[in-house]
Enzyme design. Structure first.
Site, short mmCIF file in Angstrom:
data_model
loop_
_atom_site.label_atom_id
_atom_site.label_comp_id
_atom_site.label_asym_id
_atom_site.label_seq_id
_atom_site.Cartn_x
_atom_site.Cartn_y
_atom_site.Cartn_z
N GLN A 189 46.66 3.49 40.55
CA GLN A 189 46.23 2.55 41.38
C GLN A 189 46.54 3.29 42.76
O GLN A 189 45.70 3.25 43.52
CB GLN A 189 46.83 1.30 41.29
CG GLN A 189 46.63 0.33 40.07
CD GLN A 189 47.37 -0.71 40.34
OE1 GLN A 189 47.62 -1.60 41.34
NE2 GLN A 189 47.61 -1.34 39.06
N CYS A 379 45.02 46.61 28.84
CA CYS A 379 44.94 47.20 30.25
C CYS A 379 46.25 47.89 30.27
O CYS A 379 46.46 48.88 29.60
CB CYS A 379 44.86 46.09 31.13
SG CYS A 379 44.31 46.83 32.81
N HIS A 508 39.93 43.77 29.81
CA HIS A 508 40.46 42.64 29.60
C HIS A 508 39.51 42.01 28.43
O HIS A 508 38.84 40.98 29.22
CB HIS A 508 40.99 41.83 30.74
CG HIS A 508 42.06 42.40 31.63
ND1 HIS A 508 43.13 42.09 31.17
CD2 HIS A 508 41.97 43.30 32.54
CE1 HIS A 508 44.17 42.65 32.03
NE2 HIS A 508 43.44 43.40 32.89
N GLU A 510 39.82 39.48 26.77
CA GLU A 510 40.45 38.21 26.80
C GLU A 510 39.26 37.26 27.71
O GLU A 510 39.07 36.08 27.49
CB GLU A 510 41.86 38.07 26.88
CG GLU A 510 42.29 38.13 28.36
CD GLU A 510 42.79 39.73 28.64
OE1 GLU A 510 42.18 40.64 27.81
OE2 GLU A 510 43.36 39.94 29.55
N1 GLN Z 1 49.12 47.95 36.52
C1 GLN Z 1 48.12 48.76 35.60
C2 GLN Z 1 47.28 49.22 36.50
O1 GLN Z 1 47.04 48.52 37.82
C3 GLN Z 1 47.45 47.95 34.67
C4 GLN Z 1 46.83 46.62 35.30
C5 GLN Z 1 46.56 45.59 34.07
O2 GLN Z 1 47.33 45.57 33.13
N2 GLN Z 1 45.75 44.60 34.49
O3 GLN Z 1 46.32 50.03 36.15
#
Ligand code: GLN
Length: 536
Positions: A189, A379, A508, A510
């Protein structure tokens, strides 16, 4: 154009992003073209410079923009590809207005928050309509916070133009204090009253609580807020966020929105999501443990999964798809022991920055390599796998990354040529190698087996790269560079011969995984864990 604003009340983390994604999915199922816009009230130009422990994961778009983690929810729920136009920050708005002022765009006017800042927000909203049927706009934070007021003001102003083509959905909080044992409606509310003070009168309320809202409480909210009880929907706790769309669907929430926006509903096919939920609910016969060796998850007594939300969702999606139960074990890269690793059936080292926790991550990679535990390096996880391999297999004792030791004589990972100047100029924001880049995959490799094509596109966020001077040496010791940038210069994927699954990727994956379409890298990682652990 039809516009839906979504706000939240009382507490952060009330699930505005999940509600927005779920509503988006339902509307998409009605054959509508849906897009999203997240309004973030912070001054940062983008999410890229923020600490993930404080703000959650930084999500990267195909066009190389670092946005709030809610972008990931939107993509995972409705399978669209977002771009820079799907997010606004207060920093962007102010910097544009100041630039306009310097360029004499305001014709000598005194430049003020109202109208100039408000109008710039409205302009950006209108710019992001594109050729969509519906734009869902989520206002970050909770109503009543000083810093997001201007977005409500922009909405109020836009409503004058769009009238019935703009609706507002408010996600309110309905706690059930243990000492009372009753669902309380006052927080909702009061947050609606805060909206009203800003000239916003919500059309729909979503009640976030432990359980569904009963009619008694719906009526109480309705009397206090002028929102009819037909327009109050429940969003109770569920074991997975992917059940929320179905939960809304069962309450005919989609029909109500379409009614309000005067859009004809169509027959919708919900079978893919029903199948997903069936997979989630099927009790698995076996369980696996995935070790996440990371450093952005420790927050006092709590583990913050939000720092790695896309990785976590990619693991879950792959496990549901493979009908295997799972536990993600959070392993603090600075303090774990070998015992912590011995329980893991697979190990992931996700992305990261800086020196802290590096030694532990390398130790975990060595453990995975030597004990033939499936390993996925994302990465930084690929870069550290290269360093570990150089140190232990190629016997280069001082092998390192330039990011960790600038003076190392053996920089296995070094700065990318175009990044050097940016660092010297302290040009850190939005300047990494960002966004989607093509990668060419060699045949007869693990990478080819799982992607089943020789050209892929994945999203990146890094400044450092594998140093090609070491390629031959690595290859002579059994490392395979199975994926490279289209010009062949940049190592994108490396994998180990004679190991059930040891792969590192400079990108990445993901960010491109979703529960309906889990990413092949995660699927194969989980498959190999299942098949190499017959006894699980
Ligand atoms: N630090 C690393 C780079 O800049 C990996 C970056 C990351 O894992 N996104 O290359």
């Amino acid at each position: 154009m039809k516009v839906i604003f979504i706000s939240g009340g009382v507490i952060s983390g009330i699930g505005k992003g999940i509600s927005a994604g779920s509503i988006g999915l339902l509307l998409k199922k009605h054959s509508l073209k849906v897009s999203f816009l997240k309004c973030d009230p912070y001054i940062n130009l983008d999410a890229g410079t923020m600490n993930p422990i404080v703000h959650g994961e930084v999500f990267v778009t195909d066009d190389g923009y670092e946005i709030d983690m809610d972008g990931g929810h939107y993509e995972r729920f409705i399978g669209i590809t977002l771009s820079k136009d799907n997010s606004i920050t207060t920093g962007q708005v102010y910097s544009q207005v100041i630039k306009n002022e310097r360029n004499l765009k305001y014709d000598g006017e005194c430049v003020e928050v109202i109208p100039h800042i408000r109008d710039e927000i409205v302009r950006r909203i209108e710019d992001s309509y594109g050729n969509n049927d519906i734009l869902i706009i989520e206002i970050g934070g909770t109503v009543g916070e000083y810093q997001n007021d201007i977005y409500y003001e922009a909405e109020r102003f836009l409503k004058q133009k769009l009238l019935d083509d703009l609706i507002h959905i408010h996600v309110g909080y309905l706690p059930i204090p243990k000492s009372l044992g009753e669902m309380k409606t006052k927080p909702t509310q009061q947050s609606v009253m805060l909206l009203n003070q800003r000239g916003i009168f919500p059309d729909i309320i979503i009640g976030r609580s432990e359980f569904s809202i009963d009619l008694v409480r719906k009526k109480k909210i309705s009397i206090a807020t002028n929102v009819s009880d037909n327009n109050i929907f429940s969003n109770p706790d569920v074991d997975t966020i992917y059940k929320v769309p179905k939960l809304f669907y069962d309450q005919k929430f989609d029909k109500r929105i379409l009614d309000l926006l005067k859009i004809k509903p169509s027959d919708i096919d919900f079978s893919d999501w029903e199948e997903l939920i069936k997979n989630i609910d099927t009790k698995p016969k076996k369980n696996i443990v995935i070790g996440m060796v990371s450093k952005y998850h420790n927050s006092g007594k709590f583990s913050l999964e939000d720092s790695y939300v896309s990785v976590v969702e990619a693991i879950k999606s792959a496990c549901w798809n493979k009908h295997i139960g799972f536990k993600i074990k959070w392993i603090d890269s600075e303090s774990f022991t070998e015992n912590d690793l011995s329980e893991c059936n697979g190990i992931i080292v996700p992305g990261g920055f800086g020196k802290r926790g590096i030694e532990g991550k390398i130790k975990a990679i060595k453990y995975a390599r030597e004990n033939k535990v499936p390993y996925l390096g994302l990465c930084l996880g690929m870069q550290l796998a290269a360093i570990e391999f150089a140190q232990d297999v190629c016997k280069i004792k001082d092998a390192n990354s330039e990011e960790i030791d600038e003076l190392s004589k053996n920089k296995i990972i070094h700065i990318m040529p175009d990044q050097e100047k940016k660092l010297l100029d302290k040009n850190y924001g939005g300047s990494m190698r960002l966004g989607a880049w093509d990668c060419v995959i060699d045949k007869n490799t693990l990478a080819y087996r799982l992607y089943r094509k020789n050209k892929i596109s994945e999203r990146h966020r890094h400044r450092y790269e594998f140093n090609n001077e070491y390629r031959k040496l690595f290859e002579s010791h059994g490392m395979i560079f199975s994926g490279k940038s289209t010009d062949g210069n940049l190592v994108e994927i490396m994998e180990l011969k004679d190991h059930p699954f040891f792969i590192g990727v400079q990108f990445h994956p993901e960010f491109k995984s979703s529960p309906i379409l889990p990413h092949p890298l995660f699927l194969e990682f989980i498959s190999v864990i299942i098949s190499s652990n017959g006894s699980i």
